[in-house]
Design a protein around this motif. Structure first.
Motif, PDB file in Angstrom:
ATOM      1  N   ARG A  11      26.172  39.940  -7.339  1.00  0.00           N
ATOM      2  CA  ARG A  11      27.543  39.801  -6.922  1.00  0.00           C
ATOM      3  C   ARG A  11      27.689  39.587  -5.425  1.00  0.00           C
ATOM      4  NH1 ARG A  11      31.895  44.288  -7.811  1.00  0.00           N
ATOM      5  NH2 ARG A  11      33.730  43.030  -7.408  1.00  0.00           N
ATOM      6  N   ASN A  12      28.613  38.678  -5.055  1.00  0.00           N
ATOM      7  CA  ASN A  12      28.888  38.372  -3.659  1.00  0.00           C
ATOM      8  C   ASN A  12      27.678  37.884  -2.885  1.00  0.00           C
ATOM      9  OD1 ASN A  12      31.534  38.992  -4.109  1.00  0.00           O
ATOM     10  ND2 ASN A  12      31.309  41.121  -3.422  1.00  0.00           N
TER      11      ASN A  12
ATOM     12  N   ARG B 253      32.961  32.661 -16.381  1.00  0.00           N
ATOM     13  CA  ARG B 253      33.943  33.468 -15.658  1.00  0.00           C
ATOM     14  C   ARG B 253      34.243  34.761 -16.408  1.00  0.00           C
ATOM     15  NH1 ARG B 253      36.179  33.553 -11.226  1.00  0.00           N
ATOM     16  NH2 ARG B 253      38.315  33.613 -11.955  1.00  0.00           N
ATOM     17  N   LEU B 254      34.456  34.645 -17.708  1.00  0.00           N
ATOM     18  CA  LEU B 254      34.759  35.835 -18.505  1.00  0.00           C
ATOM     19  C   LEU B 254      33.582  36.807 -18.481  1.00  0.00           C
ATOM     20  CD1 LEU B 254      36.486  34.583 -21.753  1.00  0.00           C
ATOM     21  CD2 LEU B 254      37.383  36.195 -20.098  1.00  0.00           C
TER      22      LEU B 254
ATOM     23  N   ARG C 267      31.140  37.099 -16.309  1.00  0.00           N
ATOM     24  CA  ARG C 267      30.934  37.737 -15.012  1.00  0.00           C
ATOM     25  C   ARG C 267      31.908  38.896 -14.849  1.00  0.00           C
ATOM     26  NH1 ARG C 267      33.422  37.598 -10.230  1.00  0.00           N
ATOM     27  NH2 ARG C 267      32.198  37.924  -8.323  1.00  0.00           N
ATOM     28  N   GLY C 268      33.172  38.644 -15.170  1.00  0.00           N
ATOM     29  CA  GLY C 268      34.190  39.679 -15.019  1.00  0.00           C
ATOM     30  C   GLY C 268      33.878  40.916 -15.843  1.00  0.00           C
TER      31      GLY C 268
ATOM     32  N   ILE D 213      30.727  42.880 -14.649  1.00  0.00           N
ATOM     33  CA  ILE D 213      30.981  43.717 -13.474  1.00  0.00           C
ATOM     34  C   ILE D 213      31.683  44.998 -13.905  1.00  0.00           C
ATOM     35  CG2 ILE D 213      32.404  43.880 -11.393  1.00  0.00           C
ATOM     36  CD1 ILE D 213      31.788  40.911 -10.930  1.00  0.00           C
ATOM     37  N   GLU D 214      32.661  44.797 -14.773  1.00  0.00           N
ATOM     38  CA  GLU D 214      33.432  45.926 -15.291  1.00  0.00           C
ATOM     39  C   GLU D 214      32.507  46.946 -15.956  1.00  0.00           C
ATOM     40  OE1 GLU D 214      37.696  46.720 -16.210  1.00  0.00           O
ATOM     41  OE2 GLU D 214      36.585  45.490 -14.797  1.00  0.00           O
TER      42      GLU D 214
ATOM     43  N   ARG E  77      30.149  49.276 -14.105  1.00  0.00           N
ATOM     44  CA  ARG E  77      30.757  50.381 -13.397  1.00  0.00           C
ATOM     45  C   ARG E  77      31.093  51.542 -14.317  1.00  0.00           C
ATOM     46  NH1 ARG E  77      35.350  47.197 -11.450  1.00  0.00           N
ATOM     47  NH2 ARG E  77      34.519  45.845  -9.823  1.00  0.00           N
ATOM     48  N   THR E  78      31.046  51.299 -15.618  1.00  0.00           N
ATOM     49  CA  THR E  78      31.500  52.360 -16.513  1.00  0.00           C
ATOM     50  C   THR E  78      30.522  53.526 -16.475  1.00  0.00           C
ATOM     51  OG1 THR E  78      30.356  51.315 -18.305  1.00  0.00           O
ATOM     52  CG2 THR E  78      32.709  50.860 -18.111  1.00  0.00           C
ATOM     53  N   ASN E  79      31.050  54.605 -16.899  1.00  0.00           N
ATOM     54  CA  ASN E  79      30.281  55.838 -16.770  1.00  0.00           C
ATOM     55  C   ASN E  79      28.981  55.804 -17.549  1.00  0.00           C
ATOM     56  OD1 ASN E  79      32.133  57.023 -15.085  1.00  0.00           O
ATOM     57  ND2 ASN E  79      33.455  57.502 -16.835  1.00  0.00           N
TER      58      ASN E  79
ATOM     59  N   ARG F 260      26.424  53.818 -15.744  1.00  0.00           N
ATOM     60  CA  ARG F 260      25.992  54.581 -14.553  1.00  0.00           C
ATOM     61  C   ARG F 260      25.070  55.726 -14.952  1.00  0.00           C
ATOM     62  NH1 ARG F 260      31.375  55.487 -11.000  1.00  0.00           N
ATOM     63  NH2 ARG F 260      31.894  53.288 -10.722  1.00  0.00           N
TER      64      ARG F 260
ATOM     65  N   LYS G 283      25.774  44.481 -24.426  1.00  0.00           N
ATOM     66  CA  LYS G 283      26.553  44.610 -25.654  1.00  0.00           C
ATOM     67  C   LYS G 283      28.043  44.770 -25.340  1.00  0.00           C
ATOM     68  CE  LYS G 283      24.906  46.801 -29.656  1.00  0.00           C
ATOM     69  NZ  LYS G 283      24.443  48.084 -30.245  1.00  0.00           N
TER      70      LYS G 283
ATOM     71  N   LEU H 148      31.915  41.736 -25.363  1.00  0.00           N
ATOM     72  CA  LEU H 148      33.137  41.862 -26.174  1.00  0.00           C
ATOM     73  C   LEU H 148      34.223  40.831 -25.835  1.00  0.00           C
ATOM     74  CD1 LEU H 148      33.542  45.700 -26.661  1.00  0.00           C
ATOM     75  CD2 LEU H 148      33.264  43.962 -28.429  1.00  0.00           C
ATOM     76  N   PRO H 149      34.674  40.764 -24.588  1.00  0.00           N
ATOM     77  CA  PRO H 149      35.731  39.778 -24.286  1.00  0.00           C
ATOM     78  C   PRO H 149      35.264  38.348 -24.515  1.00  0.00           C
ATOM     79  CG  PRO H 149      35.318  41.203 -22.385  1.00  0.00           C
ATOM     80  CD  PRO H 149      34.302  41.549 -23.413  1.00  0.00           C
TER      81      PRO H 149
END
Lengths: 296, 306, 532
Positions: B123-124, B190-191, B193-194, B197-198, B201-203, B206, B225, B229-230
């Motif tokens: 990312r970035n 695009r979907l 990647r979004g 990233i999401e 970050r989820t618990n 992590r 996995k 989904l999206p």
């Protein structure tokens, strides 16, 4: 995944940096994203040019100067189209229509789709079933037929153009938003909100919908583009912008038909459109990074 | 799960019925009729034509007759393509559209998901920015521009690939498939990647990382996995749309698929063809949605088959 | 299910076809011609098909009593000779000896009669009946077509013996020979029609009488014809196989032409004519067609019932600029309603030749006289089809009206059917209109505008009717043309229409093809062509 220890949700999701309100903290983060800030400037310049430019410059057709070539030092720096109208001004005028329709249409579509999808996904059961069946039915009607119906129902105007665009484009994000809501439904912070006595409607609007926006917002910058291109297709069918008015969609469409003879007609509106799209993309990314409650 | 599939399939019948009713009455409210293209028909001849296609009957009766026909797998004649029945037209065109569409979606899914993951993990960085740029280019250039340019370059200039047509050779497939895949690659990356990233970050991801699972294992076993989904939610309807043909690609490359019928049928007011393609399209969309939900269930244990 | 069933049938018929193709192919290198087709084939049913491009294929696989020569003029086809009665009402055709259908059946005069009867039969629901009820008025045709008579014998087309076809007209139609070709007057092979019904034109069932025979028809892809050995003139037919490739995208067709994969294109995109002429020289063919373009006013609606408004709008247009500077692409400026026809003394709308300043001044004066001006702006909508050239014409007119008169004009460009439906509804103001003549003569255009024909313009003109009726009973062409010109003059002077141009017919023809002759009717039978 059941082995994972999951910490309680909501309270932790909205961390606040000391000394700054959450909004200002986010804004501060956004400002540090140079690409996003640059994109804002470029977008602002294009928007201003589109809305102000045509007012300052002459728009009369010049019959003795049709299809003039690019000549940066003449009265028509980007030449004229086949009716002798200045190509730059045409492109700016087209931008006005496209940007207005694109942004307004995308915002309305996203709002409708997020609320609808979140409601269906969160409530589940027969409500979900019926709501998604309605979407299924609408999605199963081929695009053209919907457009013709709207055309008949509302008559030809910019309103019917807008309605046609929104009606056809809110469906896919609604399906995505519902998928997101279904997986959010069983998350702990929703359980907590439920236990805390929030009504389903409050939960949908305050928790499910905002959390679905993250996924939808990625899609929404693309929606602007999709609306602009859809509009060009609709113009072709006769429900879009009516000539002599123009939009980027109609200009790109006309230009594409003449790739072989006059590339200029495609390139100017096409690159304006592309520039707007790039800007939107980077701004969207920047916004998400800055305003995402999970980002710390 | 079997029960779920059966229930959903049975549940789709009323959906299709409502779809048929809406389309049927919608088309009849629209101005114009299949015969307005010929300005020299006398009222008597017009009446003959209407009678020949049962258009002179009361609307309700026409509708019930049509539904009765559909129950017997008779979708009627096409008014404008009189040499073929509606079933024949779809039967001849659909395999072609399916072939182009399936390949395009397959290519788009593989490349799009890979690009999306690369962008999210780096990312970035320049990797992320180039992936974003590729995606944006794919979206910013409409296929009615990419198609002709590809034809001119690979077909006419280099002579590597056929310009248009639909021969037996696989070479005819390449340009249309890639042209159709390009915007989908952009959307999917695009979907992906979004949502990647999401999910990173989820618990639970992590935690998985914190517990010392390797980066690779975390991504493959846990993150991927959830992140899909999206994308799967998008792929379902998008595939349904793509395999039923793209009028633009079919027109540019002279591909005999069914994409054309969706526009022509409505424009020509070819009522039986409109009904036929709508019901066909509707069934495919419903099937794709069912498939999407099943795949989602497999990816996300929290989704239950109620 | 039906679909599965169908594909099985396709495979079997495919095999049979393959066998036929194998038999039909000569041992020597066969010569193949590829022709572009701008749209998919609606129907090849000879009695139903109505669209000109489908007519190209019909012209190859069927033959009428007469047949268009390379220049589109009628020459003997299935009929070797004919006699026309002195009153111009009875046509007697004598068929050639030994005519055969493609399956070997003898072709007899009754087959032509059956063709006409089937076209007119209400049950056939053909678009083409108007040819016999109005373009040429065959005795009893209207009654039979309208269902008032159910006796085929009441129609004035008969076969007294196997080699004679007699056609009786209600009023003289001196141009009748242009109509009796394969497109309007194909014979019907009744046994196959009775056996297969509407499927009799499927490649596996079809029986033809033309120079070529249909062996393949794949929707949206291609139509393949092979030379028919049973055709009476087979010896002089040089091309063995014709493939009509359906290329809806004109730009794709040009690329196929450049790559040598399409010998004759269906059209040329307007914007590429110059560049292609520079590159391919005389392989670029642009000629006039039988299509005329004009703007019509709805004179039943104010303010267009006021001739000053119509005249002001006509005079405000710089037609030369519209056609020659904006539309181009082979469109030819035409200030008369009828397309330019040799020997026809075409009248012109008066303002067309006026100097620009004078014309504009007069337009502004009339506009003001009719009560319009800056305080009372005329707002109108132009209904147009979304064909490129048409859209441009409408848009240019809108811009010019705005510039010279301050009129607020919007262009409502729609798909073809909605556009024509708008006309039929009568709820239009200015219609971006066109008419494709059945042949290249003034009669077909002026028959359409005859107030009594009720084409939907709601106009009246005794002068027009008188001149037209007199012309129709005049055998001598020069005299007839003079009378028709009088009728046209009456039309132009009412400013019901603003004539603008005649459309081109355009094609790229590879230099390896010989036998192509440009002609306005657009007939280019493959049987006259050869390839190197």
């Amino acid at each position: 995944m059941s082995e994972l220890a999951i910490q309680p949700g909501t309270s932790e999701e909205h961390g606040v940096q000391p000394g700054l309100s959450p909004f200002r903290a986010s804004l501060h983060r956004f400002r540090k994203n140079r690409l996003a800030v640059l994109s804002c400037w470029v977008l602002a310049i294009i928007v201003l040019a589109c809305f102000i430019g045509p007012l300052l410059l002459p728009t009369e057709a010049d019959w003795d100067n049709t299809s003039a070539p690019i000549d940066l030092f003449s009265a028509h720096p980007f030449g004229t189209d086949d009716l002798g109208r200045d190509h730059l001004i045409r492109s700016l005028e087209g931008g006005r229509v496209s940007l207005g329709l694109g942004f307004f249409g995308a915002i309305v579509s996203v709002l409708i789709s997020v609320v609808y999808g979140a409601t269906a996904g969160y409530l589940g059961g027969w409500v979900d079933n019926w709501m998604m069946r309605a979407v299924d039915i609408l999605l199963s009607v081929p695009f053209m037929f919907l457009v013709i119906l709207i055309n008949v129902g509302l008559g030809k105007s910019n309103t019917s153009l807008f309605v046609a665009v929104v009606i056809t484009l809110w469906l896919t994000p609604a399906v995505i938003a519902r998928g997101q809501a279904v997986s959010l439904r069983s998350r702990e912070f929703i359980e907590a909100a439920k236990a805390g006595g929030m009504t389903p409607w409050q939960i949908i609007l305050q928790h499910i919908a905002p959390n679905s926006v993250n996924v939808i917002i990625v899609y929404s910058s693309l929606l602007v583009l999709e609306i602009i291109l859809t509009e060009s297709f609709l113009s072709f069918l006769g429900i879009g912008v009516q000539a002599p008015a123009a939009s980027w969609g109609t200009l790109v469409n006309d230009g594409a038909g003449r790739i072989e003879s006059d590339l200029r007609l495609l390139l100017l509106p096409g690159s304006m459109l592309a520039a707007v799209l790039f800007c939107l993309n980077y701004i969207t990314d920047g916004l998400r990074d800055a305003f995402d409650p999970n980002e710390r | 799960m079997f029960q779920y599939v059966v229930r959903r399939t049975l549940g789709s019948i009323p959906t299709l019925f409502v779809l048929a009713a809406i389309t049927f009455f919608m088309m009849r409210v629209a101005p114009g009729d299949p015969f307005s293209g010929n300005r020299r028909l006398t009222p008597e001849v017009l009446a003959n034509l209407r009678r020949a296609f049962n258009l002179d009957l009361p609307l309700w009766e026409q509708f019930w007759r049509y539904i009765w026909g559909v129950l017997h797998f008779d979708f009627g004649p096409s008014i404008k393509n009189r040499d073929y029945s509606v079933s024949e037209l779809i039967g001849i065109g659909f395999p072609t559209s399916l072939e182009v569409g399936m390949w395009a979606m397959l290519v788009a899914a593989i490349i799009g998901i890979a690009l999306g993951i690369a962008g999210a993990l780096r990312r970035n960085t320049s990797v992320d920015y180039s992936v974003g740029a590729i995606a944006m280019v794919g979206l910013a250039i409409p296929i009615f521009v990419i198609g002709p340019v590809a034809q001119s370059y690979f077909g006419l200039h280099l002579r590597w690939l056929p310009i248009s047509g639909w021969g037996d050779s696989w070479t005819y497939r390449i340009l249309p498939v890639l042209t159709l895949a390009l915007p989908n690659i952009a959307y999917i990356s695009r979907l992906m990647r979004g949502s990647m990233i999401e999910i990173m970050r989820t618990n639970y991801v992590r935690t998985a990382r914190a517990k010392g699972l390797g980066e690779r294992r975390t991504i493959l076993r846990h993150a991927l996995k959830g992140a899909l989904l999206p994308v799967v939610a998008y792929l379902g309807p998008a595939t349904a749309i793509t395999i039923t043909g793209s009028i633009v690609v079919e027109q540019i490359f002279s591909i005999p698929g069914i994409g054309r019928y969706f526009v022509d049928a409505a424009i020509n007011r070819d009522y039986p063809l409109v009904m036929g393609v709508t019901l066909f399209y509707g069934s495919i969309v419903i099937f794709a949605n069912l498939l999407t939900d099943i795949v989602r269930g497999l990816l996300d244990p929290k989704v239950s088959y109620e | 299910m039906m679909l599965a069933n169908y594909s099985a049938r396709m495979t079997i018929s495919g095999m049979i076809l393959a066998a036929i193709v194998a038999l039909a192919q000569p041992a020597a290198a066969e010569s193949v011609l590829t022709r572009g087709m701008g749209s998919t084939i609606g129907t090849l049913d000879p009695q139903i098909n109505f669209l000109a491009y489908e007519g190209f294929i019909l012209d190859d696989i069927y033959e009428g009593l007469v047949s268009p020569d390379p220049a589109g003029e009628p020459v003997p086809g299935a009929a070797e000779t004919w006699d026309i009665s002195d009153d111009g009402l009875t046509y007697t055709f004598h068929l050639r000896d030994g005519l055969k259908w493609s399956n070997g059946d003898p072709l007899v005069a009754q087959d032509f009669v059956n063709g006409v009867i089937r076209t007119l039969d209400p049950a056939t629901a053909s678009d083409k009946g108007y040819i016999f009820t109005s373009t040429i008025s065959v005795v009893g045709a209207a009654a039979f077509n309208g269902g008032e008579s159910t006796d085929p014998a009441s129609v004035g087309v008969s076969a007294p013996d196997d080699k004679t076809v007699v056609i009786q007209l209600e009023k003289p139609a001196p141009y009748a020979l242009y109509i009796l070709n394969s497109f309007y007057f194909p014979p019907l092979h009744k046994p196959s029609f009775e056996a297969f019904g509407g499927d009799f034109i499927k490649p596996e069932n079809i029986v033809t009488n033309g120079a070529y025979h249909l062996i393949e028809n794949v929707p949206q892809s291609h139509v393949t014809l092979v030379k028919s050995p049973t055709y009476w003139g087979a010896d002089s037919v040089k091309i063995d196989k014709v493939i009509y490739q359906i290329t809806e995208d004109d730009n794709t067709a040009v690329k196929l032409f450049k790559a040598g994969e399409q010998d004759i294109t269906y059209d040329i995109p307007s914007d590429q004519i110059e560049a292609l002429t520079a590159e391919f020289g005389d392989q670029v063919h642009v000629t006039s067609s039988t299509e005329t373009n004009y703007l019509s006013f709805n004179i039943t609606k104010p303010p267009f019932d006021d001739i000053r408004v119509r005249q002001a709008l006509a005079m405000a247009l710089d037609r030369d600029a519209i056609i020659n500077k904006v539309v181009k692409g082979g469109y030819v400026l035409n200030c008369g309603y009828v397309i330019p026809v040799p020997n026809y003394p075409q009248p012109q709308q008066a303002d067309c030749a006026m100097p620009k300043d004078e014309r504009v001044a007069k337009a502004q004066e009339l506009y003001a006289e009719a009560g319009f001006g800056p305080d009372n702006v005329l707002a109108l909508s132009i209904e147009s089809s979304n064909n490129d050239a048409y859209k441009k014409i409408a848009e240019t007119a809108a811009v010019m009206w705005k510039q010279t008169l301050g009129v607020e004009a919007k262009v409502n460009a729609q798909d073809r059917d909605s556009w024509l439906a708008a006309f039929n509804d009568g709820n239009w103001q200015v219609f971006n209109d066109n008419l494709v003549g059945d042949f290249a003569g003034p009669e077909t255009f002026l028959a359409y505008m005859d107030p009594r024909a009720e084409a939907g313009y709601g106009w009246q003109s005794p002068e027009y009717e008188a001149a037209y009726d007199k012309a129709m009973s005049t055998e001598d062409q020069a005299e007839r043309y003079k009378l028709l010109a009088e009728a046209e003059r009456a039309l132009l002077d009412t400013y019901l229409v603003i004539p603008l141009s005649s459309s081109p017919s355009r094609a790229l023809v590879n230099s390896r093809v010989s036998g192509w002759v440009d002609n306005p009717a657009g007939w280019h039978s493959t049987k006259y062509m050869s390839v190197q």
